[in-house]
Write a protein that holds these residues in place. Structure first.
Motif, short mmCIF file in Angstrom:
data_model
loop_
_atom_site.label_atom_id
_atom_site.label_comp_id
_atom_site.label_asym_id
_atom_site.label_seq_id
_atom_site.Cartn_x
_atom_site.Cartn_y
_atom_site.Cartn_z
N PRO A 169 0.88 -1.21 -0.09
CA PRO A 169 0.02 -0.07 -0.01
C PRO A 169 0.70 1.22 -0.06
O PRO A 169 1.95 1.33 0.62
CB PRO A 169 -0.85 -0.02 1.09
CG PRO A 169 -0.85 -1.57 1.71
CD PRO A 169 0.54 -2.15 1.01
N ALA A 170 0.38 2.52 -0.62
CA ALA A 170 1.14 3.38 -0.80
C ALA A 170 1.45 4.08 0.45
O ALA A 170 2.22 4.95 0.69
CB ALA A 170 0.59 4.32 -1.75
N THR A 171 0.49 3.70 1.38
CA THR A 171 0.56 4.69 2.70
C THR A 171 1.63 4.02 3.55
O THR A 171 2.24 4.52 4.54
CB THR A 171 -0.78 4.40 3.47
OG1 THR A 171 -1.25 2.99 3.54
CG2 THR A 171 -1.92 5.29 2.71
N TYR A 172 2.24 2.76 3.10
CA TYR A 172 3.18 2.14 4.12
C TYR A 172 4.56 2.56 3.71
O TYR A 172 4.91 2.43 2.44
CB TYR A 172 3.16 0.66 4.10
CG TYR A 172 3.90 0.11 5.10
CD1 TYR A 172 3.42 -0.14 6.30
CD2 TYR A 172 5.25 -0.54 5.00
CE1 TYR A 172 4.22 -0.78 7.43
CE2 TYR A 172 6.17 -0.98 5.74
CZ TYR A 172 5.35 -1.06 7.28
OH TYR A 172 6.14 -1.54 8.24
N SER A 173 5.35 3.60 4.73
CA SER A 173 6.55 4.00 3.80
C SER A 173 7.74 3.56 4.96
O SER A 173 8.80 4.33 4.47
CB SER A 173 6.41 5.64 4.26
OG SER A 173 6.18 6.02 5.35
N LYS A 174 7.84 2.72 5.42
CA LYS A 174 8.98 1.99 6.22
C LYS A 174 9.83 1.40 5.27
O LYS A 174 9.46 0.90 4.45
CB LYS A 174 8.66 1.31 7.26
CG LYS A 174 7.55 2.26 8.47
CD LYS A 174 7.76 1.40 9.74
CE LYS A 174 7.02 2.61 10.74
NZ LYS A 174 7.95 2.42 11.93
N GLY A 175 11.25 1.52 5.44
CA GLY A 175 12.18 1.01 4.56
C GLY A 175 12.33 1.70 3.30
O GLY A 175 11.67 2.61 3.14
N ILE A 176 13.37 1.19 2.40
CA ILE A 176 13.52 1.88 1.25
C ILE A 176 12.55 1.01 0.09
O ILE A 176 12.90 -0.24 0.07
CB ILE A 176 15.07 1.96 0.71
CG1 ILE A 176 15.63 2.57 1.81
CG2 ILE A 176 15.39 2.11 -0.50
CD1 ILE A 176 17.18 2.60 1.92
N ARG A 177 11.85 1.61 -0.94
CA ARG A 177 11.10 0.82 -1.73
C ARG A 177 12.07 0.37 -2.78
O ARG A 177 12.97 1.06 -3.38
CB ARG A 177 10.19 1.80 -2.65
CG ARG A 177 9.15 1.14 -3.43
CD ARG A 177 8.40 2.20 -3.88
NE ARG A 177 7.51 1.49 -5.01
CZ ARG A 177 6.26 0.89 -4.85
NH1 ARG A 177 5.80 0.79 -3.48
NH2 ARG A 177 5.75 0.49 -5.78
N LYS A 178 12.00 -0.99 -2.95
CA LYS A 178 12.68 -1.93 -3.96
C LYS A 178 11.60 -2.52 -4.76
O LYS A 178 11.28 -3.84 -4.42
CB LYS A 178 13.67 -2.75 -3.34
CG LYS A 178 14.88 -1.94 -2.66
CD LYS A 178 15.67 -1.27 -3.51
CE LYS A 178 16.80 -0.74 -2.65
NZ LYS A 178 18.10 -0.53 -3.34
N GLY A 179 10.98 -2.10 -5.95
CA GLY A 179 10.21 -2.84 -6.63
C GLY A 179 8.76 -2.64 -5.72
O GLY A 179 8.46 -1.70 -5.11
N ASN A 180 8.25 -4.08 -5.65
CA ASN A 180 6.90 -4.24 -4.61
C ASN A 180 7.37 -4.64 -3.33
O ASN A 180 6.68 -4.96 -2.56
CB ASN A 180 5.95 -4.97 -5.38
CG ASN A 180 6.36 -6.38 -5.58
OD1 ASN A 180 7.65 -6.62 -5.30
ND2 ASN A 180 5.68 -7.11 -5.82
N LYS A 181 8.69 -4.39 -2.86
CA LYS A 181 9.00 -4.78 -1.52
C LYS A 181 9.82 -3.66 -1.07
O LYS A 181 9.93 -2.60 -1.53
CB LYS A 181 10.33 -6.02 -1.77
CG LYS A 181 9.64 -7.29 -2.17
CD LYS A 181 10.76 -8.30 -2.42
CE LYS A 181 10.09 -9.58 -2.82
NZ LYS A 181 11.27 -10.61 -2.62
N ARG A 182 10.14 -3.69 0.17
CA ARG A 182 10.92 -2.90 1.17
C ARG A 182 12.08 -3.25 1.69
O ARG A 182 12.17 -4.29 2.07
CB ARG A 182 10.10 -2.17 2.35
CG ARG A 182 8.74 -1.36 1.79
CD ARG A 182 8.96 -0.28 1.20
NE ARG A 182 7.94 0.63 0.72
CZ ARG A 182 7.50 1.84 0.83
NH1 ARG A 182 8.71 2.53 1.11
NH2 ARG A 182 6.54 2.38 0.35
N GLN A 183 13.13 -2.55 1.42
CA GLN A 183 14.46 -2.92 1.97
C GLN A 183 14.59 -2.29 3.25
O GLN A 183 14.40 -1.22 3.67
CB GLN A 183 15.65 -2.44 1.13
CG GLN A 183 17.17 -2.38 1.55
CD GLN A 183 18.00 -2.06 0.69
OE1 GLN A 183 17.74 -1.76 -0.63
NE2 GLN A 183 19.25 -1.74 1.30
#
Length: 85
Positions: free
Chosen positions: A28-42
């Protein structure tokens, strides 16, 4: 003559399998924790050396990457009954 790309062949069963993966859905666009990497978060993870050694052994034995083993372990723990209340 120019070099051309091989046309992509769509395999419906393969696409269905990939779409069923736990990480297949968009974050979801509202989840901003981590660094966006495609459709995952680093994220950054600190892990005990002995546990890391075991993760690396499983990764080598199964032919998967370290991140894949960690992702699957977290998924199974959260979707299973490890943290059931």
């Amino acid at each position: 003559m120019s070099i051309q790309r091989k046309p992509r062949v769509t395999d419906a069963k393969a696409e269905e399998f990939i779409a069923g993966a736990p990480d297949a859905s968009e974050i979801p666009a509202t989840y901003s924790k981590g660094i966006r990497k495609g459709n995952k978060r680093q994220i950054s993870l600190t892990i005990a050396p002995e546990l890391l050694r075991k993760v690396d052994e499983v990764a080598k034995r199964t032919g998967q990457g370290r991140a894949g083993i960690i992702n699957m372990a977290i998924y199974r723990a959260l979707e299973g009954d490890v943290f059931a209340s």
